[in-house]
Scaffold this active site. Structure first.
Site, PDB file in Angstrom:
ATOM      1  N   ALA A   1       9.571  21.021  16.105  1.00 54.65           N
ATOM      2  CA  ALA A   1       9.134  19.776  15.295  1.00 54.65           C
ATOM      3  C   ALA A   1       9.980  18.775  16.090  1.00 54.65           C
ATOM      4  CB  ALA A   1       9.787  19.924  13.831  1.00 54.65           C
ATOM      5  N   GLU A   2      11.154  18.950  16.718  1.00 51.25           N
ATOM      6  CA  GLU A   2      12.031  17.741  17.448  1.00 51.25           C
ATOM      7  C   GLU A   2      11.285  17.844  18.669  1.00 51.25           C
ATOM      8  OE1 GLU A   2      16.057  15.891  18.484  1.00 51.25           O
ATOM      9  OE2 GLU A   2      15.854  17.607  17.169  1.00 51.25           O
ATOM     10  N   THR A   3      10.851  18.854  19.463  1.00 55.97           N
ATOM     11  CA  THR A   3       9.859  18.509  20.630  1.00 55.97           C
ATOM     12  C   THR A   3       8.709  17.817  20.527  1.00 55.97           C
ATOM     13  OG1 THR A   3      10.958  20.561  21.407  1.00 55.97           O
ATOM     14  CG2 THR A   3       8.934  19.950  22.352  1.00 55.97           C
TER      15      THR A   3
END
Length: 129
Positions: free
Chosen positions: A49-51
């Site tokens: 998700a953060e990527t």
């Protein structure tokens, strides 16, 4: 970083399929990204998700002022466990400001069932500052 030092996203097998102004899409294998019970690790879902959200935020910052994005907050709800297969994440903007950008990242399994819903907020910064 040298070639012998892969990024975290590379280590866990994230593959970016699409990166456009509307959305960023990527996949990740469950194999190799599990917790001791053999299910997909929630932390791996957060890395996916953060990527994806950070890529989209960086595209926004570059478009605004040639800048960069830094994640400052992530939250995730894990809806179902998986033991195999590949998950797909799709990051779409919730808010595109001049200093803050927030994204929803929906992660689904191969049957398009929701596995995780995440929200990422990034601060937009001018390069070098």
């Amino acid at each position: 970083m040298t070639e012998s030092e892969p990024t975290l996203a590379e280590r866990i097998g994230i593959d970016i399929l699409e990166a456009s102004p509307q959305r960023v899409v990527g996949t990740m294998p469950v194999a190799g990204n599990t917790q001791p019970y053999g299910m997909l690790h929630g932390g791996a879902s957060c890395v996916l998700a953060e990527t994806l959200g950070s890529i989209r935020a960086t595209l926004h910052a570059v478009e605004l002022f040639g800048g960069m994005a830094v994640g400052v907050e992530i939250s995730a709800t894990h809806h179902r466990g998986l033991r195999s297969g590949t998950v797909t994440g799709v990051a779409t903007p919730l808010h595109l400001g001049g200093m803050i950008a927030t994204y929803e990242i929906v992660i689904t399994d191969e049957q398009e069932r929701r596995v995780c819903t995440a929200r990422l907020t990034c601060v937009l910064r001018r390069s070098g500052g």
